[in-house]
Design a protein around this motif. Structure first.
Motif, PDB file in Angstrom:
ATOM      1  N   UNK A  35     -12.257 -17.422  16.888  1.00  0.00           N
ATOM      2  CA  UNK A  35     -10.726 -17.694  16.088  1.00  0.00           C
ATOM      3  C   UNK A  35     -10.575 -16.822  15.052  1.00  0.00           C
ATOM      4  N   UNK A  36      -9.335 -16.319  14.647  1.00  0.00           N
ATOM      5  CA  UNK A  36      -9.042 -15.380  14.029  1.00  0.00           C
ATOM      6  C   UNK A  36      -7.793 -15.877  13.301  1.00  0.00           C
ATOM      7  N   UNK A  37      -7.780 -15.103  11.706  1.00  0.00           N
ATOM      8  CA  UNK A  37      -6.100 -15.360  11.120  1.00  0.00           C
ATOM      9  C   UNK A  37      -5.801 -14.159  10.470  1.00  0.00           C
ATOM     10  N   UNK A  38      -4.511 -13.530  10.928  1.00  0.00           N
ATOM     11  CA  UNK A  38      -3.936 -12.524  10.383  1.00  0.00           C
ATOM     12  C   UNK A  38      -2.921 -12.813   9.171  1.00  0.00           C
ATOM     13  N   UNK A  39      -3.092 -12.302   7.839  1.00  0.00           N
ATOM     14  CA  UNK A  39      -2.250 -12.561   6.989  1.00  0.00           C
ATOM     15  C   UNK A  39      -1.814 -11.171   6.252  1.00  0.00           C
ATOM     16  N   UNK A  40      -0.518 -11.195   6.029  1.00  0.00           N
ATOM     17  CA  UNK A  40       0.135  -9.851   5.390  1.00  0.00           C
ATOM     18  C   UNK A  40       0.859 -10.487   4.339  1.00  0.00           C
ATOM     19  N   UNK A  41       0.761 -10.089   3.020  1.00  0.00           N
ATOM     20  CA  UNK A  41       1.476 -10.281   1.907  1.00  0.00           C
ATOM     21  C   UNK A  41       2.291  -8.943   1.317  1.00  0.00           C
ATOM     22  N   UNK A  42       2.896  -9.188   0.268  1.00  0.00           N
ATOM     23  CA  UNK A  42       3.643  -8.317  -0.513  1.00  0.00           C
ATOM     24  C   UNK A  42       3.524  -8.983  -1.868  1.00  0.00           C
ATOM     25  N   UNK A  43       3.155  -8.031  -3.078  1.00  0.00           N
ATOM     26  CA  UNK A  43       2.695  -6.525  -2.891  1.00  0.00           C
ATOM     27  C   UNK A  43       1.433  -6.538  -2.422  1.00  0.00           C
ATOM     28  N   UNK A  44       1.023  -5.339  -2.089  1.00  0.00           N
ATOM     29  CA  UNK A  44      -0.245  -5.132  -1.254  1.00  0.00           C
ATOM     30  C   UNK A  44      -1.661  -5.539  -2.003  1.00  0.00           C
ATOM     31  N   UNK A  45      -1.442  -5.257  -3.233  1.00  0.00           N
ATOM     32  CA  UNK A  45      -2.776  -5.655  -4.067  1.00  0.00           C
ATOM     33  C   UNK A  45      -3.284  -7.075  -4.155  1.00  0.00           C
ATOM     34  N   UNK A  46      -2.299  -7.950  -3.957  1.00  0.00           N
ATOM     35  CA  UNK A  46      -2.664  -9.223  -3.917  1.00  0.00           C
ATOM     36  C   UNK A  46      -3.442  -9.517  -2.868  1.00  0.00           C
ATOM     37  N   UNK A  47      -3.819  -8.914  -1.828  1.00  0.00           N
ATOM     38  CA  UNK A  47      -4.517  -9.367  -0.609  1.00  0.00           C
ATOM     39  C   UNK A  47      -5.964  -9.458  -0.941  1.00  0.00           C
ATOM     40  N   UNK A  48      -6.249  -8.709  -2.314  1.00  0.00           N
ATOM     41  CA  UNK A  48      -7.793  -8.746  -2.707  1.00  0.00           C
ATOM     42  C   UNK A  48      -7.995 -10.278  -3.049  1.00  0.00           C
ATOM     43  N   UNK A  49      -7.018 -10.646  -3.847  1.00  0.00           N
ATOM     44  CA  UNK A  49      -7.458 -12.168  -4.527  1.00  0.00           C
ATOM     45  C   UNK A  49      -7.296 -13.105  -3.199  1.00  0.00           C
ATOM     46  N   UNK A  50      -6.553 -12.888  -2.090  1.00  0.00           N
ATOM     47  CA  UNK A  50      -6.452 -13.698  -1.015  1.00  0.00           C
ATOM     48  C   UNK A  50      -8.074 -13.804  -0.221  1.00  0.00           C
ATOM     49  N   UNK A  51      -8.409 -12.587  -0.180  1.00  0.00           N
ATOM     50  CA  UNK A  51      -9.723 -12.487   0.610  1.00  0.00           C
ATOM     51  C   UNK A  51     -10.759 -13.029  -0.241  1.00  0.00           C
ATOM     52  N   UNK A  52     -10.649 -13.056  -1.443  1.00  0.00           N
ATOM     53  CA  UNK A  52     -11.736 -13.698  -2.238  1.00  0.00           C
ATOM     54  C   UNK A  52     -11.623 -15.368  -2.070  1.00  0.00           C
ATOM     55  N   UNK A  53     -10.427 -15.705  -2.243  1.00  0.00           N
ATOM     56  CA  UNK A  53     -10.296 -17.092  -1.987  1.00  0.00           C
ATOM     57  C   UNK A  53     -10.537 -17.536  -0.621  1.00  0.00           C
TER      58      UNK A  53
END
Length: 204
Positions: A35-53
């Protein structure tokens, strides 16, 4: 304010798509059936926090993370759907968003080209080194959508529906692009399944 551009849950990665994603993965490789989840957000740097979560919420593995100035995207995966769903819920809670708050998918191009010529097939194969090759005489289904991440759902559902070859599934950047090949009947069925999957997406 973090913008949720793409939120795509895949129940079970199909063999070709899982293998294609693994060719670009800089993290833990997905395998068919994950199973997989693909997430895209703006701005780009915010993806680090979401990966940590996500990684602290469950046992998911981080398969890929791309950080651009405008957009950031990541894919997490696990054999158990529940782990992926728990991580997804943690991300949504952190953002104070619902799944349907994602951006609406817009299909920019959707076409079937029949009986591809040898010259055309050769140039496509030279440009696409991560997927399989298209053969002269086959039909070809091409799709472009925005945001880019939704193309993963289209590719997975198309592969479920028909005996087609995945040539390209590019899910980063301004637009997502999908290219599949096969017999005329199979390509037509794959094209219908891909379009239907994107049409079913619910967004506010």
């Amino acid at each position: 304010m973090i913008e949720l551009r793409t939120y795509v849950f895949i129940d079970a990665l199909q063999p070709q798509l899982a293998s294609y994603m693994a060719t670009a993965s800089m993290g833990f490789l997905p395998v068919p059936g994950d199973s997989s989840l693909w997430i895209e957000v703006a701005p780009g740097m915010a993806i680090h926090r979401l990966a940590d979560v996500a990684l602290k919420a469950s046992n998911v593995r981080l398969g890929q993370m791309i950080v651009e100035r405008a957009y950031g995207s990541m894919v997490i995966h696990h054999r158990e759907q529940s782990d992926v769903l728990v991580a997804g819920d943690a991300i949504l809670n952190h953002l104070q968003r619902h799944e349907y708050d994602r951006e609406q998918c817009a299909v920019m191009w959707h076409e079937v080209i029949r009986g591809v010529t040898p010259d055309h097939a050769t140039l496509i194969n030279r440009d696409n080194r991560k997927g399989s090759m298209i053969l002269p005489g086959q039909s070809m289904f091409i799709m472009e959508c925005q945001p880019a991440g939704y193309i993963i759902l289209a590719a997975n559902e198309a592969e479920k529906a028909a005996n087609v070859t995945l040539v390209e599934a590019r899910a980063v950047g301004a637009y997502g692009r999908l290219l599949m090949s096969g017999s005329e009947a199979d390509v037509d069925e794959a094209a219908r399944a891909a379009a239907a999957a994107l049409k079913r997406l619910k967004c506010h």
